[in-house]
Design a protein around this motif. Structure first.
Motif, short mmCIF file in Angstrom:
data_model
loop_
_atom_site.label_atom_id
_atom_site.label_comp_id
_atom_site.label_asym_id
_atom_site.label_seq_id
_atom_site.Cartn_x
_atom_site.Cartn_y
_atom_site.Cartn_z
N THR A 175 1.11 -0.84 -0.57
CA THR A 175 0.13 -0.13 -0.09
C THR A 175 0.76 1.76 -0.35
O THR A 175 0.74 2.30 -0.71
N ILE A 176 1.79 1.37 0.50
CA ILE A 176 2.98 2.33 1.14
C ILE A 176 3.65 2.42 -0.27
O ILE A 176 3.68 3.36 -1.42
N LEU A 177 4.46 1.55 -1.18
CA LEU A 177 4.82 1.19 -2.77
C LEU A 177 3.33 1.28 -3.70
O LEU A 177 3.84 2.90 -4.31
N ASP A 178 2.86 1.44 -3.57
CA ASP A 178 1.32 1.96 -4.50
C ASP A 178 1.17 3.89 -4.38
O ASP A 178 1.13 4.35 -5.00
N THR A 179 1.24 4.04 -2.97
CA THR A 179 0.39 5.61 -2.76
C THR A 179 1.56 6.22 -3.19
O THR A 179 1.25 7.48 -3.50
N SER A 180 3.33 6.08 -3.40
CA SER A 180 4.39 6.43 -3.28
C SER A 180 3.95 6.97 -4.70
O SER A 180 4.85 7.90 -5.03
N ARG A 181 3.77 5.46 -5.37
CA ARG A 181 3.55 5.56 -6.74
C ARG A 181 2.99 6.80 -7.27
O ARG A 181 3.26 8.13 -8.35
N ALA A 182 2.02 7.43 -6.57
CA ALA A 182 0.68 7.92 -7.49
C ALA A 182 1.48 9.56 -7.21
O ALA A 182 1.64 10.35 -7.56
N PHE A 183 2.25 9.28 -5.56
CA PHE A 183 2.94 10.49 -5.49
C PHE A 183 3.98 11.32 -6.44
O PHE A 183 4.07 11.85 -6.88
N LYS A 184 4.68 9.41 -7.11
CA LYS A 184 5.87 10.08 -7.31
C LYS A 184 5.53 10.98 -9.19
O LYS A 184 6.26 11.57 -9.25
N THR A 218 12.52 1.23 -5.79
CA THR A 218 13.56 2.15 -6.42
C THR A 218 13.89 0.55 -7.78
O THR A 218 13.57 0.60 -8.34
N ILE A 219 13.42 -0.26 -6.67
CA ILE A 219 14.03 -1.59 -7.49
C ILE A 219 12.49 -2.24 -7.91
O ILE A 219 13.08 -2.56 -9.17
N ARG A 220 11.43 -1.83 -7.70
CA ARG A 220 10.46 -2.29 -7.97
C ARG A 220 9.83 -1.30 -9.39
O ARG A 220 9.24 -1.86 -10.24
N GLU A 221 10.38 0.18 -9.17
CA GLU A 221 10.26 0.94 -10.76
C GLU A 221 10.92 0.04 -11.76
O GLU A 221 10.54 0.79 -12.51
N ALA A 224 30.32 3.91 -8.09
CA ALA A 224 29.18 5.38 -7.95
C ALA A 224 28.49 5.91 -9.29
O ALA A 224 27.26 6.45 -8.85
N ASP A 225 28.92 6.15 -10.07
CA ASP A 225 28.45 6.89 -12.01
C ASP A 225 28.85 6.49 -12.64
O ASP A 225 28.40 6.98 -13.53
N CYS A 226 28.22 5.10 -12.11
CA CYS A 226 28.10 4.12 -13.44
C CYS A 226 26.83 4.25 -13.64
O CYS A 226 25.61 4.40 -12.67
N ASP A 227 26.51 4.26 -15.45
CA ASP A 227 24.57 3.91 -16.20
C ASP A 227 24.05 3.40 -14.63
O ASP A 227 22.89 3.14 -14.76
N GLN A 228 24.73 1.94 -14.09
CA GLN A 228 23.88 0.83 -13.23
C GLN A 228 23.32 1.85 -11.67
O GLN A 228 22.63 0.91 -11.46
N SER A 229 24.42 2.47 -11.28
CA SER A 229 23.94 3.46 -10.24
C SER A 229 22.62 3.66 -10.04
O SER A 229 22.49 4.81 -11.61
N VAL A 230 21.91 3.49 -9.24
CA VAL A 230 20.69 4.84 -9.14
C VAL A 230 20.55 4.98 -7.41
O VAL A 230 19.54 4.67 -7.11
N ILE A 231 21.85 5.56 -7.14
CA ILE A 231 21.30 6.12 -5.95
C ILE A 231 20.71 7.50 -6.33
O ILE A 231 20.56 7.92 -4.84
N LEU A 232 21.19 8.41 -6.97
CA LEU A 232 20.73 10.04 -6.72
C LEU A 232 18.88 9.33 -6.83
O LEU A 232 18.06 10.10 -6.57
N GLU A 233 18.56 8.38 -8.07
CA GLU A 233 16.82 7.78 -8.16
C GLU A 233 16.10 7.41 -6.89
O GLU A 233 15.47 8.43 -6.57
N GLY A 248 13.10 8.86 -2.66
CA GLY A 248 12.60 9.23 -0.55
C GLY A 248 11.76 10.50 -0.91
O GLY A 248 11.07 10.09 -0.08
N LEU A 249 11.21 10.89 -1.97
CA LEU A 249 10.71 12.53 -1.38
C LEU A 249 9.03 11.27 -2.01
O LEU A 249 8.38 12.07 -0.77
#
Ligand code: CP
Length: 316
Positions: free
Chosen positions: A21-30, A146-149, A277-286, A291-292
Motif C-alpha cells: 500500500t505504501i509503495l502504491d501510494t508512493s507511485r501516485a505521489f511520484k 526503487t527496485i520495483r520501479e 557510484a557514477d556508472c549507468d547501473q547506479s541508481v543512488i540519486l534516483e 525518498g520524497l
C-alpha cells in the motif's frame, strides 16, 4: 486496503500488504511530483516536526520537502540549538512539541527504540527516521520502491547487501521489507559484521564478494557505521577495501543489468569506487528522488489517507 496505523515505527511489524500500500501510494505521489504544480493540500492545517537528534541530509530534507508538498507546516528541530543541551529529556522535549500542536513527530535518534518510546505516551503520530542500529523504515521503503520501479516486482529477485550489516539500521529494515515481499536476500561482509544470527531471518550469508554479486539483480552497498562500532571489526580499512570494496573490475563480474544502490552518504574509495557510484547501473540519486515520493506517501497515510474536500486527484 485501508490504512489504520497511527505510527510508522519499523518494517518488522508491517504486513506485505501494508508495504505494498505504501509503495502504491508512493507511485501516485511520484506522479504528483512530475506535474507542473507539485503541491497538494492533503495535510493543510497539520503541523509536522522534524526531531533529528542525529545528523542527516537526505532523510531530514526529504521529509521537510514532503511536508511542504503536502501543504503542512513543518518545524525543523535542531538538537544543538535546543534545550536538550540544558538537560531537558527526550520525553519532555517531545511533550513540549506536542503542546505546540504537533500532529506528527519524525524522529531520528542514536538510541534503538526511541520512536517506540515516544509512541507510548504521545497523542501525535510518530515516524521513525532511523533509531540506532535498529531500523530506518522509510529508507527501506524507498529502496524497495526503487527496485520495483525498475523490475516491476520484488518477488524472487536476488538482492545482495554488502558491508556493515551488524550496525546498519538500513540493512535491518531492508531485510524485513525484501523478505516480506518475497525477494532472496544475500548478506556479504566480514564475519564480524555479518553474524550467523541473520541466517535465522532467512538470509543467505557469504564473506566472498565475488560470489555475493555474481547472480545478483540488485547490489546494495552500505558504509561502515564507525559512529556505532564500539570495537574493531576488521584489521584495517585497506584490508576491508581489498575484500569488500566494489570496484569496476569486481562489478564487471556481476550481471550487466544489476542495479547498484547505496542509501548514502557514500564513502568513495571505501565501500564503493567513484567509477561504480557514477556508472549507468547506479541508481543512488534516483533513490534520493524516490525518498520524497515515499515520505509524502507515509505522511499522507499516517494522516489517515483522506483527501480534503475539493482536493487533488490521487487515483491510480
Ligand atoms: N540514508 C540516510 O539516512 O541518509 P541521511 O543520514 O543523510 O539522512
Amino acid at each position: 486496503m485501508t490504512w489504520t496505523r497511527k505510527h510508522l515505527l519499523d518494517i518488522e511489524s508491517l504486513t506485505a500488504e501494508e508495504i505494498t500500500t505504501i509503495l502504491d501510494t508512493s507511485r501516485a505521489f511520484k506522479e504528483v511530483g512530475e506535474r507542473p504544480i507539485k503541491k497538494v493540500p492533503a495535510l493543510r492545517g497539520k503541523t509536522v516536526v522534524n526531531l533529528f537528534i542525529e545528523p542527516s541530509t537526505r532523510t531530514r530534507v526529504s521529509f521537510e520537502l514532503a511536508a511542504h508538498r503536502l501543504t503542512a507546516d513543518i518545524i525543523n528541530f535542531t538538537a544543538e540549538a535546543s534545550s536538550l543541551r540544558k538537560g531537558e529529556t527526550l520525553k519532555d522535549t517531545a511533550q513540549t512539541l506536542e503542546a505546540l500542536n504537533a500532529d506528527m513527530i519524525i524522529i531520528r535518534h542514536g538510541a534503538s527504540g526511541a520512536p517506540h518510546f515516544l509512541a507510548r505516551f504521545l497523542g501525535a503520530s510518530v515516524i521513525n527516521a532511523g533509531d540506532g542500529a535498529h531500523e530506518h523504515p522509510t529508507q527501506a521503503l524507498l529502496d524497495v520502491f526503487t527496485i520495483r520501479e525498475h523490475f516491476n516486482h520484488i518477488a524472487n529477485l536476488k538482492v545482495t547487501i554488502v558491508g556493515d550489516i551488524l550496525y546498519s539500521r538500513v540493512a535491518r529494515s531492508n531485510i524485513w521489507a525484501l523478505l516480506k515481499l518475497g525477494a532472496q536476500v544475500t548478506l556479504c561482509g566480514p564475519s564480524t559484521l555479518v553474524p550467523k544470527e541473520f541466517e535465522r531471518l532467512g538470509c543467505h550469508l557469504t564473506h566472498d564478494l565475488t560470489e555475493a554479486i555474481a547472480e545478483a539483480d540488485v547490489i546494495n552497498l552500505l558504509r561502515i557505521q564507525h559512529e556505532r562500532q564500539n570495537r574493531t571489526s576488521f584489521p584495517n580499512l585497506g584490508e576491508y577495501i581489498r575484500f569488500f570494496g566494489l570496484t569496476k573490475e569486481r562489478l564487471d563480474q556481476a550481471k550487466p543489468e544489476a542495479l547498484i544502490m547505496h542509501p548514502g552518504p557514500i564513502n568513495r574509495g571505501v565501500e564503493i569506487d567513484s567509477q561504480v557510484a557514477d556508472c549507468d547501473q547506479s541508481v543512488i540519486l534516483e533513490q534520493v528522488t524516490h525518498g520524497l515520493a515515499v515520505r509524502m506517501a507515509v505522511l499522507f497515510l499516517i494522516n489517515g489517507g483522506k483527501r480534503p474536500p475539493g482536493s487533488f486527484n490521487l487515483e491510480k
